[in-house]
Design a protein around this motif. Structure first.
Motif, PDB file in Angstrom:
ATOM      1  N   MET A 299       0.849  -1.183   0.000  1.00 30.53           N
ATOM      2  CA  MET A 299       0.000   0.000   0.000  1.00 30.53           C
ATOM      3  C   MET A 299       0.889   1.238   0.000  1.00 30.53           C
ATOM      4  O   MET A 299       1.862   1.312   0.727  1.00 30.53           O
ATOM      5  N   SER A 300       0.547   2.184  -0.815  1.00 28.53           N
ATOM      6  CA  SER A 300       1.332   3.408  -0.890  1.00 28.53           C
ATOM      7  C   SER A 300       0.603   4.547  -0.184  1.00 28.53           C
ATOM      8  O   SER A 300      -0.547   4.416   0.235  1.00 28.53           O
ATOM      9  N   ALA A 301       1.293   5.663  -0.077  1.00 28.03           N
ATOM     10  CA  ALA A 301       0.697   6.822   0.587  1.00 28.03           C
ATOM     11  C   ALA A 301      -0.383   7.461  -0.276  1.00 28.03           C
ATOM     12  O   ALA A 301      -1.286   8.096   0.232  1.00 28.03           O
ATOM     13  N   ILE A 302      -0.279   7.302  -1.588  1.00 27.83           N
ATOM     14  CA  ILE A 302      -1.248   7.882  -2.519  1.00 27.83           C
ATOM     15  C   ILE A 302      -1.933   6.750  -3.251  1.00 27.83           C
ATOM     16  O   ILE A 302      -1.299   5.959  -3.934  1.00 27.83           O
ATOM     17  N   GLU A 303      -3.229   6.668  -3.123  1.00 26.24           N
ATOM     18  CA  GLU A 303      -3.995   5.657  -3.843  1.00 26.24           C
ATOM     19  C   GLU A 303      -4.376   6.217  -5.206  1.00 26.24           C
ATOM     20  O   GLU A 303      -4.988   7.266  -5.309  1.00 26.24           O
ATOM     21  N   MET A 304      -3.975   5.529  -6.261  1.00 23.39           N
ATOM     22  CA  MET A 304      -4.246   5.969  -7.610  1.00 23.39           C
ATOM     23  C   MET A 304      -5.439   5.197  -8.172  1.00 23.39           C
ATOM     24  O   MET A 304      -5.479   3.974  -8.080  1.00 23.39           O
ATOM     25  N   PRO A 305      -6.414   5.898  -8.749  1.00 26.26           N
ATOM     26  CA  PRO A 305      -7.527   5.189  -9.381  1.00 26.26           C
ATOM     27  C   PRO A 305      -7.046   4.391 -10.588  1.00 26.26           C
ATOM     28  O   PRO A 305      -6.093   4.769 -11.259  1.00 26.26           O
ATOM     29  N   ARG A 306      -7.704   3.296 -10.881  1.00 29.22           N
ATOM     30  CA  ARG A 306      -7.290   2.431 -11.976  1.00 29.22           C
ATOM     31  C   ARG A 306      -7.725   2.944 -13.341  1.00 29.22           C
ATOM     32  O   ARG A 306      -7.201   2.516 -14.348  1.00 29.22           O
ATOM     33  N   HIS A 307      -8.671   3.860 -13.425  1.00 28.26           N
ATOM     34  CA  HIS A 307      -9.166   4.301 -14.718  1.00 28.26           C
ATOM     35  C   HIS A 307      -8.287   5.372 -15.369  1.00 28.26           C
ATOM     36  O   HIS A 307      -8.550   5.765 -16.492  1.00 28.26           O
ATOM     37  N   LEU A 308      -7.235   5.833 -14.711  1.00 26.10           N
ATOM     38  CA  LEU A 308      -6.335   6.808 -15.314  1.00 26.10           C
ATOM     39  C   LEU A 308      -5.381   6.117 -16.285  1.00 26.10           C
ATOM     40  O   LEU A 308      -4.972   4.988 -16.067  1.00 26.10           O
ATOM     41  N   PRO A 309      -4.992   6.799 -17.363  1.00 26.54           N
ATOM     42  CA  PRO A 309      -4.007   6.221 -18.277  1.00 26.54           C
ATOM     43  C   PRO A 309      -2.644   6.070 -17.594  1.00 26.54           C
ATOM     44  O   PRO A 309      -2.362   6.704 -16.582  1.00 26.54           O
ATOM     45  N   MET A 310      -1.809   5.244 -18.178  1.00 21.50           N
ATOM     46  CA  MET A 310      -0.504   4.943 -17.590  1.00 21.50           C
ATOM     47  C   MET A 310       0.362   6.188 -17.455  1.00 21.50           C
ATOM     48  O   MET A 310       0.996   6.399 -16.432  1.00 21.50           O
ATOM     49  N   TRP A 311       0.381   7.058 -18.497  1.00 12.67           N
ATOM     50  CA  TRP A 311       1.219   8.253 -18.430  1.00 12.67           C
ATOM     51  C   TRP A 311       0.771   9.193 -17.323  1.00 12.67           C
ATOM     52  O   TRP A 311       1.594   9.855 -16.689  1.00 12.67           O
ATOM     53  N   GLN A 312      -0.535   9.246 -17.088  1.00 15.01           N
ATOM     54  CA  GLN A 312      -1.057  10.132 -16.054  1.00 15.01           C
ATOM     55  C   GLN A 312      -0.733   9.590 -14.663  1.00 15.01           C
ATOM     56  O   GLN A 312      -0.383  10.354 -13.765  1.00 15.01           O
ATOM     57  N   ARG A 313      -0.824   8.287 -14.485  1.00 11.46           N
ATOM     58  CA  ARG A 313      -0.439   7.696 -13.202  1.00 11.46           C
ATOM     59  C   ARG A 313       1.038   7.900 -12.923  1.00 11.46           C
ATOM     60  O   ARG A 313       1.426   8.163 -11.783  1.00 11.46           O
ATOM     61  N   MET A 314       1.880   7.802 -13.980  1.00 10.43           N
ATOM     62  CA  MET A 314       3.309   8.015 -13.786  1.00 10.43           C
ATOM     63  C   MET A 314       3.598   9.474 -13.439  1.00 10.43           C
ATOM     64  O   MET A 314       4.437   9.754 -12.579  1.00 10.43           O
ATOM     65  N   LEU A 315       2.895  10.401 -14.084  1.00 15.56           N
ATOM     66  CA  LEU A 315       3.091  11.823 -13.787  1.00 15.56           C
ATOM     67  C   LEU A 315       2.654  12.143 -12.366  1.00 15.56           C
ATOM     68  O   LEU A 315       3.350  12.863 -11.645  1.00 15.56           O
ATOM     69  N   TYR A 316       1.527  11.608 -11.950  1.00 15.25           N
ATOM     70  CA  TYR A 316       1.019  11.892 -10.612  1.00 15.25           C
ATOM     71  C   TYR A 316       1.855  11.248  -9.513  1.00 15.25           C
ATOM     72  O   TYR A 316       1.787  11.660  -8.366  1.00 15.25           O
ATOM     73  N   SER A 317       2.657  10.254  -9.850  1.00  9.44           N
ATOM     74  CA  SER A 317       3.455   9.599  -8.821  1.00  9.44           C
ATOM     75  C   SER A 317       4.771  10.321  -8.536  1.00  9.44           C
ATOM     76  O   SER A 317       5.444   9.997  -7.569  1.00  9.44           O
ATOM     77  N   ILE A 318       5.150  11.322  -9.359  1.00  8.69           N
ATOM     78  CA  ILE A 318       6.341  12.134  -9.081  1.00  8.69           C
ATOM     79  C   ILE A 318       6.000  13.043  -7.907  1.00  8.69           C
ATOM     80  O   ILE A 318       4.998  13.765  -7.951  1.00  8.69           O
ATOM     81  N   PRO A 319       6.807  13.035  -6.836  1.00  9.47           N
ATOM     82  CA  PRO A 319       6.399  13.704  -5.604  1.00  9.47           C
ATOM     83  C   PRO A 319       5.989  15.163  -5.741  1.00  9.47           C
ATOM     84  O   PRO A 319       4.860  15.503  -5.456  1.00  9.47           O
TER      85      PRO A 319
END
Length: 82
Positions: free
Chosen positions: A1-21
């Motif tokens: 489990m991470s500190a930020i829960e990412m929804p599964r419906h986001l595209p891969m590039w958007q999840r990668m961008l949002y995971s940069i602190p």
């Protein structure tokens, strides 16, 4: 489990961008937040650029502008395509 829960419906590039602190938080605020968050994000980016100029001197001022050159070329190409 991470500190930020990412929804599964986001595209891969958007999840990668949002995971940069730092930049991911600002990008998520611009995309999903209030309209005035764009101004706060712009102020934060210019403040980071100013801090890099204070810490690193002239290379800290010039190198971010040089690094944005391909981005501006891409924007000009997209504008010319219509």
């Amino acid at each position: 489990m991470s500190a930020i829960e990412m929804p599964r419906h986001l595209p891969m590039w958007q999840r990668m961008l949002y995971s940069i602190p730092l930049f991911g938080w600002m990008a998520r605020d611009v995309a999903d937040g209030e309209p005035e968050d764009l101004g706060y994000t712009a102020a934060a980016i210019f403040s980071m650029w100013g801090c890099s100029a204070l810490v690193f001197g002239l290379p800290g001022l010039y190198l971010p502008a040089v690094a944005m050159t391909p981005v501006m070329f891409l924007i000009l190409i997209l504008i010319s395509l219509g």
